[in-house]
Design an enzyme around this catalytic site. Sequence first.
Site: not given
Ligand code: PBG
Length: 332
Positions: A127, A129, A137, A202, A212, A224, A240, A255, A281, A320
């Site tokens: 990615c 970002c 991104c 996603k 982030r 986003r 998708e 996700k 996260s 995690y």
């Molecule tokens: C990158 C990306 C993100 C996450 C994984 N790859 C952040 C986003 O899209 O803002 C999130 C992973 C997480 O929250 O643990 N684009």
Amino acid sequence: MLSFSSAMSFPVHRPRRLRRTPTMRRLVAETRPTVDGLILPLFVVPGAGVRQPVGTMPGVAQLSIDCLVEECREVRDLGIPAVILFGIPERKDAVGSSGYAADGIVQRAVHALKDALPDLLVITDVCLCEYTDHGQCGVVVGEEVDNDATLELLVAESVSHVRAGADMVAPSDMMDGRVGAIRAGLDGAGFGTTPIMAYAAKYASAFYGPFRDAAQSAPQFGDRRGYQMDPPNVREALREVALDIDEGADIVMVKPALPYLDVIREVRAQVQVPVAAYQVSGEFAMIKAAAAAGMLDEERAMLEAHTSIVRAGADIVLTYFAKDLARHFRGR
Ligand code: PBG
């Protein structure tokens, strides 16, 4: 359905018979998560000897390459098959050039890891970002992320990761056509055997907040929603997923996980490729924060959330909690 109408009633039937002891419950468990499907996400930063804790993710730290290798030795010893790397670069610019530099942070980390621990699978998040100064991104034109101009950068990033030794790439940008472009790019560079795990469904989620912080990748303007999916949609997720498989995705991901268990279930029912789910996260932080406040039992909440993701149909879970889960499975 079999019918036992005459005998369906108490006291002939006592479902509690199979719940009486831990061993009995173990015998009849319908879902049996193991260490085999776990992927641990890790954040790599420049420098040496760095273990910078991420404030919003208790127990998670940004690691310099030397510490990353140490950490991954433990990961390998716990039997976890794979890690996924996120890079925090020294410099950011408008086109995220540190993301596809041969000596970029992820590229160097992959090198070091494959050198030290050749059997551990190293997956890279693809990615822009983390590498762009605006935190979007892709390439920004006006107020929008330009889809097609972004594709070639994602291809360059993927090829540079695999050239460094990555075992698999995982595009998380949600640009249209990126899986096909990356597949063609990898094939053209002689990496036809390297698989792609696509972040296929996603969603634009509030649950990415702590990430982030960890990846220092918050968008500096806007959000986003113009490329990540809208939470109400399931049919769109299936579309998708179908597009990504059609373009060559070897594994598809949903996700976040917990707020989208229905999507995981639906995707699992409809595709033949492995399905991954990312417990993001915010899902992790929620459990950690509630446990720290004495509101719930961390170990049990972790396991229950994990079991639900596997029960919904995920073959692979990015989490995690991977090390804690591995320790739990080992001690069981
Ligand atoms: C990158 C990306 C993100 C996450 C994984 N790859 C952040 C986003 O899209 O803002 C999130 C992973 C997480 O929250 O643990 N684009």
